[in-house]
Motif scaffolding. Structure first.
Motif, mmCIF file in Angstrom:
data_model
loop_
_atom_site.group_PDB
_atom_site.id
_atom_site.type_symbol
_atom_site.label_atom_id
_atom_site.label_comp_id
_atom_site.label_asym_id
_atom_site.label_seq_id
_atom_site.Cartn_x
_atom_site.Cartn_y
_atom_site.Cartn_z
ATOM 1 N N VAL A 202 0.999 -0.687 0.485
ATOM 2 C CA VAL A 202 0.022 -0.109 0.719
ATOM 3 C C VAL A 202 1.020 1.306 0.058
ATOM 4 N N MET A 203 -0.090 2.342 -0.923
ATOM 5 C CA MET A 203 1.435 4.040 -1.109
ATOM 6 C C MET A 203 0.105 4.844 -0.519
ATOM 7 N N ARG B 64 3.968 7.860 2.966
ATOM 8 C CA ARG B 64 3.870 6.569 3.597
ATOM 9 C C ARG B 64 4.072 4.819 2.440
ATOM 10 N N GLU B 65 4.723 4.257 2.863
ATOM 11 C CA GLU B 65 5.330 2.842 2.209
ATOM 12 C C GLU B 65 4.941 1.975 2.703
ATOM 13 N N PRO C 232 -4.407 7.378 -2.392
ATOM 14 C CA PRO C 232 -3.858 5.629 -1.984
ATOM 15 C C PRO C 232 -3.740 4.466 -3.084
ATOM 16 N N TYR C 233 -3.121 4.129 -2.865
ATOM 17 C CA TYR C 233 -2.619 2.504 -4.259
ATOM 18 C C TYR C 233 -2.393 1.106 -3.038
ATOM 19 N N ILE C 234 -3.166 0.119 -4.129
ATOM 20 C CA ILE C 234 -2.431 -0.709 -3.991
ATOM 21 C C ILE C 234 -2.321 -2.047 -4.724
ATOM 22 N N SER C 235 -1.522 -2.123 -4.019
ATOM 23 C CA SER C 235 -0.593 -3.699 -5.087
ATOM 24 C C SER C 235 -0.311 -4.760 -4.568
ATOM 25 N N SER D 76 -0.770 -1.446 -10.241
ATOM 26 C CA SER D 76 -0.985 -0.757 -8.984
ATOM 27 C C SER D 76 -2.743 -0.156 -9.090
ATOM 28 N N VAL D 77 -3.276 -0.384 -8.240
ATOM 29 C CA VAL D 77 -4.960 0.032 -8.677
ATOM 30 C C VAL D 77 -4.510 1.410 -7.561
#
Length: 277
Positions: free
Chosen positions: A148-149, A159-160, A187-190, A202-203
């Protein structure tokens, strides 16, 4: 002076005239050096696009290293090069001098793992909760790691989280203080396999709290307004004197100074970032 370490047929290493020869990732490279002239508007736009891209990627180095590492494997490129190329071409918006990031187009990882379903994010007491479909299959493993980013453009206090949960858990919690929780959040998620050999695209989970302004943007707007206020004052005086002289320029040193300042300020407003709208 350049040296041909492998004989007359080998690649040069060093400087010849205004050319520099060197090796980059195992490949022979040559580039031109010398004094640069005044950059064109197109060149200035390219410089700003690169600057904006670098500021973004430097904030998420570890995520990018994992997110593009598999794509770079076996090539002369590295993860940062690939991420730079994508974001400079695809994730910018606006025109010089107001180029900025389109966060909806940011891609922090690119891979072959299928997208996970039912991705959601919401603000809860004390932080953020991100959830997903925990169903696993031959392509989506229960022990895939969740990355998560959280980007916070107003403060750049990003925050990583490179291993915050497992796919099987179905959700994760990110603690945040109320002030941070109410700022602009991107926010992003992979998902990445446990052996690190497969990763998903990533989404983007969507903007939270709307668009804010970081310190650089606020300073740019303040500077623009200061120059604009002075320009309006000088322009009124300049045009007033022209009108009094029926369109002819007064032949005085004071008017020449006024005209010079008018032109300088007018040019500054064209190139200064922070222009409204």
């Amino acid at each position: 002076m350049a040296l041909a370490s492998n004989g007359p047929q080998g690649h040069l290493n060093g400087k010849v005239g205004n050319l520099v020869f060197y090796m980059l990732n195992g490949q022979p490279v040559v580039r031109l050096i010398g004094r640069k002239g005044k950059p064109s508007r197109l060149q200035l736009a390219n410089y700003q696009a690169m600057e904006v891209t670098m500021k973004l990627l430097n904030r998420m180095g570890s995520f990018i290293k994992l997110g593009y590492g598999l794509q770079a494997k076996g090539t002369v490129q590295n993860a940062h090069n690939l991420a730079t190329s994508y974001h400079k071409k695809e994730a910018l918006q606006g025109e010089y001098p107001n180029i900025s990031i389109d966060y909806s187009k940011v891609m922090l990882s690119r891979g072959v793992m299928p997208e996970t379903k039912d991705l959601k994010i919401e603000k809860v007491a004390g932080g953020l909760e991100i959830s997903w479909d925990p169903t696993h299959s031959s392509e989506l493993q229960h022990n895939d790691s969740v990355m998560v980013m959280i980007c916070t453009p107003e403060t750049n206090n990003d925050r990583e989280y490179l291993n915050i949960a497992r796919r099987s858990e179905g959700k994760c919690f990110i603690p945040m203080y109320e002030e941070a929780l109410n700022q602009q959040i991107e926010p992003y998620i992979s998902f990445i396999s446990a052996d690190g050999e497969r990763i998903s695209d990533s989404v983007y989970l969507g903007n939270l709290n709307g668009l804010g302004e970081n310190k650089t943007e606020k300073a740019a707007k303040e500077k623009y307004q200061q120059v604009k206020a002075r320009f309006d004052q000088v322009e009124g005086n300049y045009l007033g004197q022209l009108k009094e002289n029926h369109g002819s320029k007064p032949n005085s040193k004071a008017f020449k100074y006024l005209e010079k300042e008018y032109k300088v300020l007018k040019n500054q407003l064209v190139h200064l970032p922070g222009k409204p709208g």
